[in-house]
Design a protein around this motif. Structure first.
Motif, short mmCIF file in Angstrom:
data_model
loop_
_atom_site.label_atom_id
_atom_site.label_comp_id
_atom_site.label_asym_id
_atom_site.label_seq_id
_atom_site.Cartn_x
_atom_site.Cartn_y
_atom_site.Cartn_z
N ASP A 93 34.90 95.49 48.14
CA ASP A 93 33.52 95.30 48.56
C ASP A 93 32.83 96.65 48.73
O ASP A 93 33.40 97.58 49.30
N LEU A 94 31.59 96.74 48.27
CA LEU A 94 30.77 97.94 48.40
C LEU A 94 29.56 97.60 49.28
O LEU A 94 28.71 96.80 48.88
N ILE A 95 29.53 98.19 50.48
CA ILE A 95 28.47 97.91 51.44
C ILE A 95 28.01 99.23 52.05
O ILE A 95 28.84 100.09 52.38
N PHE A 96 26.71 99.38 52.23
CA PHE A 96 26.15 100.58 52.85
C PHE A 96 25.67 100.20 54.24
O PHE A 96 24.72 99.42 54.39
N THR A 97 26.33 100.71 55.27
CA THR A 97 26.08 100.19 56.61
C THR A 97 26.45 101.20 57.69
O THR A 97 26.78 102.35 57.42
N HIS A 98 26.42 100.73 58.95
CA HIS A 98 26.88 101.47 60.12
C HIS A 98 28.10 100.71 60.65
O HIS A 98 27.94 99.73 61.38
N PRO A 99 29.31 101.13 60.29
CA PRO A 99 30.50 100.32 60.56
C PRO A 99 30.77 100.03 62.04
O PRO A 99 31.03 98.89 62.41
N LEU A 101 30.79 94.58 38.19
CA LEU A 101 30.20 94.39 39.52
C LEU A 101 29.50 93.04 39.64
O LEU A 101 28.84 92.58 38.71
N LYS A 102 29.64 92.46 40.84
CA LYS A 102 28.91 91.25 41.17
C LYS A 102 28.08 91.52 42.42
O LYS A 102 28.60 92.02 43.41
N GLU A 103 26.80 91.17 42.34
CA GLU A 103 25.93 91.39 43.49
C GLU A 103 26.15 90.30 44.52
O GLU A 103 26.40 89.14 44.19
N LYS A 104 26.08 90.69 45.79
CA LYS A 104 26.22 89.74 46.89
C LYS A 104 25.22 90.12 47.97
O LYS A 104 24.55 91.15 47.88
N THR A 105 25.10 89.29 48.99
CA THR A 105 24.15 89.55 50.06
C THR A 105 24.88 89.63 51.39
O THR A 105 25.68 88.74 51.73
N ILE A 106 24.64 90.71 52.12
CA ILE A 106 25.18 90.90 53.46
C ILE A 106 24.00 91.10 54.41
O ILE A 106 23.23 92.05 54.25
N ASP A 107 23.87 90.21 55.38
CA ASP A 107 22.74 90.30 56.33
C ASP A 107 21.40 90.39 55.60
O ASP A 107 20.50 91.12 56.01
N LYS A 116 20.78 91.79 52.80
CA LYS A 116 20.65 93.01 52.01
C LYS A 116 21.67 93.01 50.86
O LYS A 116 22.76 92.46 50.98
N SER A 117 21.31 93.66 49.77
CA SER A 117 22.16 93.67 48.59
C SER A 117 23.40 94.52 48.80
O SER A 117 23.36 95.61 49.38
N ALA A 118 24.53 93.99 48.33
CA ALA A 118 25.82 94.68 48.33
C ALA A 118 26.52 94.27 47.04
O ALA A 118 25.98 93.49 46.25
N TRP A 119 27.73 94.80 46.82
CA TRP A 119 28.40 94.58 45.54
C TRP A 119 29.90 94.37 45.73
O TRP A 119 30.46 94.73 46.78
N SER A 120 30.54 93.79 44.74
CA SER A 120 31.99 93.61 44.78
C SER A 120 32.53 93.58 43.36
O SER A 120 31.79 93.36 42.40
#
Length: 260
Positions: A41-47, A77-83, A85-89
């Motif tokens: 999973d590829l997510i840009f966040t504040h862990p 890559l497959k786009e997904k949604t976290i909260d 917002k766009s993320a990838w896997s």
């Protein structure tokens, strides 16, 4: 726009713990004893704060580095949604023993609160068939952490060590931010506990003990070249070299089944 200077000595240190952004690249496992599929999973966040998640544009590069060769995984890559917002896997099937380094080069992200661009080159190592081999190989990212501790098979409480490199050269006294992916079981007493910060020595070497099980991100931050912001005015660029490692608790030995 974001070309990296060649000489590592030109990099200034950059750190802003109160606004710590981390480019996550988290696999489903750090060690695959029998090989097989791993999802990442590829997510840009504040862990540590468990968010907020920032929208992540489709990366410039995503790949797997093993045996001195790089496989381009951008097309998987497959786009997904976290909260919202766009993320990838992506997924890959590990069929041979040895460490595989997954890495991502994201698109530059504009942080309006700090008025700067952020580019975090992130990587994580997955050990196929629990080989324990191949983990010292470097991808050759513009900013990269070279592990001195094997980044797989780490027990909770182990010491993790690494070298901060920019353009292949050690960065003396580099600033390294450290965060744990909070599963909701920990509440920081105050902001000082959200992001750990350590300083590398004169050889670019740093160390940190991992006090809790789970995924830990190490972000070596350096200042990149000035670039035009969305308003056309000159803006700073934060370049990060990230590595993710997983700590695992020592559990009880399995109980033998009673004899029949």
């Amino acid at each position: 726009m974001h070309r990296l200077p060649i000489a590592a000595a030109l990099f200034a240190l950059a750190a802003s713990p109160a606004f710590a952004h981390f480019q996550e690249i988290i696999p489903s496992a750090d060690v695959l004893s029998d090989g097989g599929k791993v999802s990442v999973d590829l997510i840009f966040t504040h862990p540590m704060e468990r968010g907020p998640t920032m929208a992540m544009a489709k990366p410039k590069r995503v790949g797997a580095f093993a045996g001195g060769k790089t496989i381009d995984l951008l097309g998987t890559l497959k786009e997904k949604t976290i909260d919202g917002k766009s993320a990838w896997s992506f997924e890959q099937d590990l069929k041979t023993p040895g460490a595989v380094t997954y890495f991502v080069e994201p698109q530059p992200y504009w942080e309006p609160a700090e008025k700067k661009w952020i580019v975090h080159y992130a990587k994580v190592i997955v050990d196929g068939f629990a080989s324990g081999e191949g983990w010292t190989a470097q991808v050759g990212l513009p900013v990269e952490i070279e592990p001195l501790t094997r980044p797989t098979g780490i027990w909770t409480g182990n010491l993790f060590r690494g070298i901060v490199r920019a353009a292949g050269q050690p960065v003396p006294f580099a600033s390294v931010e450290i965060e744990w992916i909070n599963d909701g079981s920990v509440q920081a007493p105050n902001e000082a506990f959200l992001t750990r910060v350590v300083r590398a020595d004169q050889n670019g070497v740093f160390a940190e003990t991992l006090p809790r099980a789970g995924w830990w991100g190490f972000a070596a931050l350096v200042a990149g070249p000035t670039a035009a912001g969305p308003d056309g005015k000159p803006a700073a660029t934060e370049l990060g070299g990230l590595i993710w490692v997983k700590a695992t608790d020592m559990g009880p030995a399995p109980t033998a089944a009673p004899a029949k």
